[in-house]
Scaffold this active site. Sequence first.
Site, mmCIF file in Angstrom:
data_model
loop_
_atom_site.group_PDB
_atom_site.id
_atom_site.type_symbol
_atom_site.label_atom_id
_atom_site.label_comp_id
_atom_site.label_asym_id
_atom_site.label_seq_id
_atom_site.Cartn_x
_atom_site.Cartn_y
_atom_site.Cartn_z
ATOM 1 N N ASP A 1 1.063 -1.203 -0.014
ATOM 2 C CA ASP A 1 -0.087 0.101 0.094
ATOM 3 C C ASP A 1 0.955 1.327 -0.063
ATOM 4 O O ASP A 1 1.694 1.272 -0.774
ATOM 5 C CB ASP A 1 -0.874 -0.084 1.136
ATOM 6 C CG ASP A 1 -1.786 0.959 1.354
ATOM 7 O OD1 ASP A 1 -2.787 1.068 0.534
ATOM 8 O OD2 ASP A 1 -1.829 2.017 1.882
ATOM 9 N N HIS B 1 -6.602 -6.348 -1.836
ATOM 10 C CA HIS B 1 -5.815 -5.341 -1.437
ATOM 11 C C HIS B 1 -4.744 -5.742 -0.362
ATOM 12 O O HIS B 1 -3.475 -5.321 -0.275
ATOM 13 C CB HIS B 1 -6.267 -4.271 -1.029
ATOM 14 C CG HIS B 1 -5.379 -3.029 -0.754
ATOM 15 N ND1 HIS B 1 -4.631 -2.328 -1.779
ATOM 16 C CD2 HIS B 1 -5.260 -2.373 0.451
ATOM 17 C CE1 HIS B 1 -4.070 -1.265 -1.296
ATOM 18 N NE2 HIS B 1 -4.278 -1.387 0.144
#
Length: 333
Positions: free
Chosen positions: A113, A312
């Site tokens: 991220d 994610h």
Amino acid sequence: MSDVQVVPGGGVVGGVGHRFVEANGVRLHIAEQGEGPLVVLLHGFPETWYSWRHQFGVLAAAGYRVVAPDLRGFGRSDRPAAVERYSQLHLVGDVTGLLDALGEERAVLVGHDWGSPLAWNTALLRPERVRGVVALGLPYLPRGGVSALAGMTQALGEGFYMNYLQRPGVADAELAGDVRGSLSRIFRWGFGDSPQASAAVLPVVPEGGTFLDLLPEAGALPGWLTEADLDVYAEDFARTGFSGGLNWWRTMELSWELTAPWQGAPMSAPALYMYGERDGSVQLPGLDQLIANLGHLVPNLTRTVALPGVGHWTQQERPEEVNAELLKFLAGL
């Protein structure tokens, strides 16, 4: 759940030690295990060092020194009040300051991220300190004629969620209203089997809506996240709030301005890129072409790995596969 446990104030449990170091004028909490070549694990939002709980033991057993800091603004590390102190230049300074504090010249940086652009930017700005980069989720995005924020706004409009997050105090208060519920919704939003992942919903806040309108209602946790895991995150964010992490978005334009001297500079580090095929981050406009051409942008890219069914939260959703790829990459350096 892994045997890695949180130890308030320091100590060692499950083989992972906790302490504080001074780096670049801030105090960083770090978790560490093992001896050997240094591997630094850089988390994203809304995470802490704990997002790497499945990587510590495996990497340490393979002969590496593993260090995962709570990055600036997160966990038990310092949270400067001024937004401008979260620019990528400040954050790269934190990484190099951490290496200095650890007595290490170089490290492999593994980022997820927001940790991914931090790893890439450290390799770009201070290549002599970086042995290699492993990016989870976000590929290398060279500095262009406009910032990434401006580019995505042109493509998706003012409702693009990163624009919404620019407003000081707004998303901060929304998320803090129910910390545990907000975290649960964010983690459910981005994982591989979530409704958003399956429908490829673009993150645009509806007119008159809020950031929370993008997120699924609270419900059962995904299989990779236990109630105890969520407790760890919730305890940290209940204490710190969300402003420190959100300030990373609020310096996107500033970071673009400050990195002008490096436009066109080569990305020379050996690199591995991994992403979940159902990660909404890679479904944003232009990301498919960026990933397809990553080898031209990163000449020493060794491999791109697409993880089917993964969203994610890459290293938490599929730790065994991520760890196997990490070990192969590290062994090849």
